[in-house]
Design a protein around this motif. Sequence first.
Motif, PDB file in Angstrom:
ATOM      1  N   UNK A  76       0.722  -1.551  -0.298  1.00 20.31           N
ATOM      2  CA  UNK A  76       0.117   0.275   0.290  1.00 20.31           C
ATOM      3  C   UNK A  76       0.672   1.369   0.581  1.00 20.31           C
ATOM      4  N   UNK A  77       2.230   1.334   0.658  1.00 20.67           N
ATOM      5  CA  UNK A  77       3.015   2.157   1.160  1.00 20.67           C
ATOM      6  C   UNK A  77       3.739   2.297  -0.436  1.00 20.67           C
ATOM      7  N   UNK A  78       3.798   1.219  -1.037  1.00 21.06           N
ATOM      8  CA  UNK A  78       4.571   1.379  -2.517  1.00 21.06           C
ATOM      9  C   UNK A  78       4.008   2.183  -3.260  1.00 21.06           C
ATOM     10  N   UNK A  79       2.206   1.549  -3.784  1.00 21.98           N
ATOM     11  CA  UNK A  79       1.459   2.384  -4.255  1.00 21.98           C
ATOM     12  C   UNK A  79       1.225   3.222  -4.680  1.00 21.98           C
ATOM     13  N   UNK A  80       1.028   4.097  -2.992  1.00 19.82           N
ATOM     14  CA  UNK A  80       1.014   5.652  -2.787  1.00 19.82           C
ATOM     15  C   UNK A  80       2.459   6.328  -3.431  1.00 19.82           C
ATOM     16  N   UNK A  81       3.750   5.367  -3.581  1.00 23.50           N
ATOM     17  CA  UNK A  81       4.889   5.785  -3.746  1.00 23.50           C
ATOM     18  C   UNK A  81       5.700   6.858  -2.441  1.00 23.50           C
TER      19      UNK A  81
ATOM     20  N   UNK B 248       7.448   5.388   3.943  1.00 28.51           N
ATOM     21  CA  UNK B 248       6.587   4.892   4.983  1.00 28.51           C
ATOM     22  C   UNK B 248       6.853   3.143   4.961  1.00 28.51           C
ATOM     23  N   UNK B 249       7.407   2.701   3.413  1.00 27.51           N
ATOM     24  CA  UNK B 249       7.800   1.734   3.672  1.00 27.51           C
ATOM     25  C   UNK B 249       9.460   1.367   4.314  1.00 27.51           C
ATOM     26  N   UNK B 250       9.883   1.831   3.632  1.00 30.40           N
ATOM     27  CA  UNK B 250      11.313   2.212   4.022  1.00 30.40           C
ATOM     28  C   UNK B 250      10.987   1.449   5.438  1.00 30.40           C
ATOM     29  N   UNK B 251      10.566   2.624   6.475  1.00 24.04           N
ATOM     30  CA  UNK B 251      10.133   2.558   8.108  1.00 24.04           C
ATOM     31  C   UNK B 251       9.225   1.364   8.668  1.00 24.04           C
ATOM     32  N   UNK B 252       8.259   1.496   7.459  1.00 25.77           N
ATOM     33  CA  UNK B 252       7.178  -0.457   7.722  1.00 25.77           C
ATOM     34  C   UNK B 252       8.972  -1.695   7.979  1.00 25.77           C
TER      35      UNK B 252
END
Length: 103
Positions: free
Chosen positions: A19-24, A28-32
């Motif tokens: 979902x974070x990657x889909x939002x670019x 957030x993706x890195x933090x997850x």
Amino acid sequence: MTDYAPDAVPALPLAALREALGRADLEAAQALLEAHDQAVRQALAGDAVDLLDPRQRAQWARLLDEQQALTEELAQLRDQVARQWQDLQRHQRGVLAYRQELP
């Protein structure tokens, strides 16, 4: 941060990552991914790894492989964004140079 136990192999937060990657939203993706990594390291700290049976070790190894694949995917996406940013800056410089040449 979620606390994991050595005998309960967690799943990667794939839905939230995608979902974070889909939002670019690479941050957030890195933090997850970093939070998950930290929790996994905490679960396997000390002699916890030595107490795992072969089946558990294999499950943790699979999780590590999945996590590494996501880390590599994230790095590739960051590289792609960096290249696109450089291209945009180059094009912008070209447009500015062109505009300066106009009467």
